[in-house]
Design a protein around this motif. Structure first.
Motif, mmCIF file in Angstrom:
data_model
loop_
_atom_site.group_PDB
_atom_site.id
_atom_site.type_symbol
_atom_site.label_atom_id
_atom_site.label_comp_id
_atom_site.label_asym_id
_atom_site.label_seq_id
_atom_site.Cartn_x
_atom_site.Cartn_y
_atom_site.Cartn_z
ATOM 1 N N HIS A 216 0.819 -1.211 0.000
ATOM 2 C CA HIS A 216 0.000 0.000 0.000
ATOM 3 C C HIS A 216 0.855 1.264 0.000
ATOM 4 O O HIS A 216 0.395 2.315 -0.460
ATOM 5 C CB HIS A 216 -0.951 -0.019 1.194
ATOM 6 N N THR A 217 2.070 1.172 0.501
ATOM 7 C CA THR A 217 2.991 2.303 0.358
ATOM 8 C C THR A 217 3.331 2.534 -1.110
ATOM 9 O O THR A 217 3.371 3.678 -1.589
ATOM 10 C CB THR A 217 4.272 2.043 1.161
ATOM 11 N N LEU A 218 3.559 1.440 -1.821
ATOM 12 C CA LEU A 218 3.822 1.549 -3.254
ATOM 13 C C LEU A 218 2.625 2.129 -3.990
ATOM 14 O O LEU A 218 2.775 2.993 -4.872
ATOM 15 C CB LEU A 218 4.165 0.158 -3.815
ATOM 16 N N LEU A 219 1.421 1.698 -3.620
ATOM 17 C CA LEU A 219 0.216 2.243 -4.246
ATOM 18 C C LEU A 219 0.056 3.727 -3.924
ATOM 19 O O LEU A 219 -0.361 4.514 -4.781
ATOM 20 C CB LEU A 219 -1.015 1.472 -3.772
ATOM 21 N N ALA A 220 0.382 4.113 -2.687
ATOM 22 C CA ALA A 220 0.259 5.520 -2.312
ATOM 23 C C ALA A 220 1.208 6.386 -3.122
ATOM 24 O O ALA A 220 0.861 7.506 -3.538
ATOM 25 C CB ALA A 220 0.530 5.683 -0.813
ATOM 26 N N ILE A 225 0.875 10.329 -4.675
ATOM 27 C CA ILE A 225 1.954 11.323 -4.571
ATOM 28 C C ILE A 225 2.505 11.699 -5.938
ATOM 29 O O ILE A 225 2.588 12.887 -6.292
ATOM 30 C CB ILE A 225 3.072 10.781 -3.657
ATOM 31 N N LEU A 226 2.903 10.696 -6.724
ATOM 32 C CA LEU A 226 3.507 10.991 -8.026
ATOM 33 C C LEU A 226 2.547 11.698 -8.979
ATOM 34 O O LEU A 226 2.929 12.701 -9.610
ATOM 35 C CB LEU A 226 4.040 9.694 -8.643
ATOM 36 N N PRO A 227 1.274 11.245 -9.140
ATOM 37 C CA PRO A 227 0.359 12.000 -10.015
ATOM 38 C C PRO A 227 0.124 13.430 -9.565
ATOM 39 O O PRO A 227 0.043 14.340 -10.389
ATOM 40 C CB PRO A 227 -0.934 11.170 -9.960
ATOM 41 N N GLY A 271 -8.199 17.071 -8.918
ATOM 42 C CA GLY A 271 -7.770 17.520 -7.603
ATOM 43 C C GLY A 271 -8.922 17.720 -6.635
ATOM 44 O O GLY A 271 -8.802 17.438 -5.436
ATOM 45 N N VAL A 272 -10.062 18.193 -7.139
ATOM 46 C CA VAL A 272 -11.202 18.487 -6.256
ATOM 47 C C VAL A 272 -12.010 17.228 -5.939
ATOM 48 O O VAL A 272 -12.427 17.020 -4.787
ATOM 49 C CB VAL A 272 -12.100 19.561 -6.904
ATOM 50 N N SER A 278 -8.387 9.173 -2.612
ATOM 51 C CA SER A 278 -7.069 8.569 -2.419
ATOM 52 C C SER A 278 -6.472 8.933 -1.075
ATOM 53 O O SER A 278 -5.866 8.087 -0.404
ATOM 54 C CB SER A 278 -6.133 9.006 -3.553
ATOM 55 N N VAL A 279 -6.643 10.193 -0.653
ATOM 56 C CA VAL A 279 -6.114 10.627 0.637
ATOM 57 C C VAL A 279 -6.804 9.869 1.773
ATOM 58 O O VAL A 279 -6.153 9.444 2.747
ATOM 59 C CB VAL A 279 -6.295 12.146 0.800
ATOM 60 N N THR A 280 -8.119 9.688 1.664
ATOM 61 C CA THR A 280 -8.856 8.951 2.695
ATOM 62 C C THR A 280 -8.367 7.515 2.803
ATOM 63 O O THR A 280 -8.172 6.984 3.909
ATOM 64 C CB THR A 280 -10.356 8.968 2.373
#
Length: 354
Positions: A216-220, A225-227, A271-272, A278-280
Motif C-alpha cells: 500500500h505504500t507503493l500504491l500511495a 503522490i507521483l500524479p 484535484g477536487v 485517495s487521501v482517505t
C-alpha cells in the motif's frame, strides 16, 4: 440526533437515495463516456483524441467495476456480491484509478509538447516570412535599375506553413500507463478475499500478509503522490501558457488551444473530486499501521471503526463517482471535434428522415 454505531446494520444514507444517485450520476457518466468514445473512435487515430478515448474507457471501468460496488458496500457496511466480484472489484479499483490519473497526466504533457512544437514552428514561420519580405524588397530595388525581361513570366510559390510537423507520439506513454496500471493491480487481484465478520455480514478486503504495508505504500506513491506532483507542475506550466497572449496569435491550430484548456480543467476536477478518495484510503491504511507495533494488519482491521470514518469514505467515493460524469462533459465543452462529428451525424440522420 444520535449517530448510529458502525456495528449497526442501518446504512449510512437511505438505500433509495443512494440508488437514485448511482442511477443518475452513473447513468449519465456511462452515456456521456460511450457517446464520447463513439464520436471520436473513427476520427482519432492518434493525438490527444486517442488519449481522451482511453480515459473514457478507464472511466467506464471505474463506474461499473469499482465505484458502484464501493459506494454500495460502504453504505451498507457489508459485501453482498461474493468472492469473485471482490477480486474483480479490488483489482479493477487499482487498475482504473491508476490508468485514469496517468491518462490525465498524458493528456496534459501531450498538449504541452504539441504547443511547444507549434510555437517553434510559428517562430520559424515568422522568421521565414521576414526573410521573404527582405528578399522581395531587395528584388524590387534591383528592378528599378535592371532591365526587365518580359519573355520570362514571374513565378509564384505558395508555402503553407501550417503543414509543419507537430506530431507527438502517443503510443509509448499510453502503453506505459496501462502496463503500470496492470502491474499495480495484480497484487489486488491475487490477495483479495471475503471475510465473515459476523452473521450475514461479510467484508471484501485483503488477506493478511507481511508485505501489506509495503504494497500500500507503493500504491500511495504511484496512485497519489507521483500524479499530484506531476499534475501540479503541468498545471503551473499550462497556466503560464494560457496567460501568454501572444500564444493565441501565433498558434494557428485552435484544437491545441482547446486541448490546453481542457487539460487544465481536467486536472482541477481530479484535484477536487478524486484526490480526497485517495487521501482517505491512504490515511486509513497508515492510521492502522501506527496503532499497532506489528507490521501485519488483520483483514478485519480494514473495516472503518467509527461512523465519521465511514461517512468520509462514502462522501469521497461519491465525489470520485461524480468526476466520471464531469470529465466527458468537459471534453464536449472544450474539444471542437466531438461537437462537429455529432452535429454532422445528426444532420445526416435528419436528412435521411426527410
Amino acid at each position: 440526533m444520535p449517530q448510529p454505531p458502525p456495528e449497526s446494520s442501518e446504512p449510512l444514507v437511505p438505500t433509495l437515495a443512494l440508488a437514485v444517485y448511482i442511477a443518475c450520476v452513473g447513468g449519465t457518466a456511462a452515456v456521456t463516456n460511450c457517446t464520447l468514445v463513439g464520436a471520436l473512435l473513427k476520427a482519432a487515430r492518434n493525438g490527444v483524441y486517442s488519449i481522451v478515448i482511453q480515459l473514457a474507457i478507464a472511466d467506464l471501468f471505474l463506474i461499473g467495476a469499482s465505484l458502484t460496488p464501493e459506494l454500495w458496500s460502504t453504505n451498507v457496511k457489508n459485501w453482498p456480491f461474493g468472492y469473485g466480484a471482490c477480486s474483480a472489484f479490488r483489482g479493477f479499483r487499482v487498475l482504473a484509478s491508476t490508468a485514469s490519473s496517468y491518462l490525465i497526466v498524458a493528456i496534459a504533457l501531450h498538449t504541452l509538447a504539441t504547443i511547444n512544437m507549434e510555437e517553434k514552428a510559428a517562430i520559424k514561420r515568422n522568421k521565414k516570412n521576414f526573410q521573404d519580405e527582405d528578399d522581395e524588397i531587395r528584388t524590387s530595388r534591383h528592378s528599378l535599375v535592371a532591365k526587365s525581361d518580359s519573355s520570362t513570366p514571374p513565378r509564384t510559390m505558395n508555402v503553407d506553413y501550417r503543414l509543419s510537423d507537430t506530431h507527438v507520439p502517443v503510443a509509448p506513454p499510453t502503453i506505459f500507463v496501462w502496463v503500470l496500471a496492470v502491474s499495480l493491480s495484480i497484487p489486488e487481484f491475487v490477495l483479495s478475499t471475503v471475510i465473515h465478520v459476523d452473521r450475514d455480514h461479510f467484508q471484501c478486503t485483503s488477506v493478511d500478509t507481511n508485505h501489506l504495508i509495503n504494497m500500500h505504500t507503493l500504491l500511495a506513491v504511484f496512485e497519489l503522490i507521483l500524479p499530484i506532483v506531476i499534475m501540479s507542475v503541468t498545471c503551473t506550466l499550462i497556466i503560464i501558457k494560457l496567460r501568454n497572449k501572444k500564444l493565441f496569435f501565433e498558434i494557428w491550430n485552435r484544437d491545441s488551444i482547446a486541448a490546453l484548456k481542457l487539460s487544465l480543467w481536467i486536472i482541477v476536477t481530479y484535484g477536487v473530486l478524486c484526490v480526497p478518495r485517495s487521501v482517505t484510503s491512504v490515511y486509513h491504511v497508515y492510521s492502522l499501521s501506527n496503532n499497532g507495533n506489528e507490521r501485519e494488519i488483520s483483514p478485519i482491521d480494514w473495516i472503518p471503526k467509527t461512523y465519521e470514518t465511514a461517512v468520509i469514505s462514502l462522501i469521497s467515493s461519491g465525489a470520485a463517482y461524480l468526476a466520471t460524469t464531469v470529465r466527458p462533459i468537459l471534453c464536449f465543452l472544450f474539444l471542437p471535434r466531438p461537437k462537429i462529428i455529432l452535429c454532422a451525424r445528426n444532420f445526416e440522420k435528419n436528412f435521411r428522415n426527410v
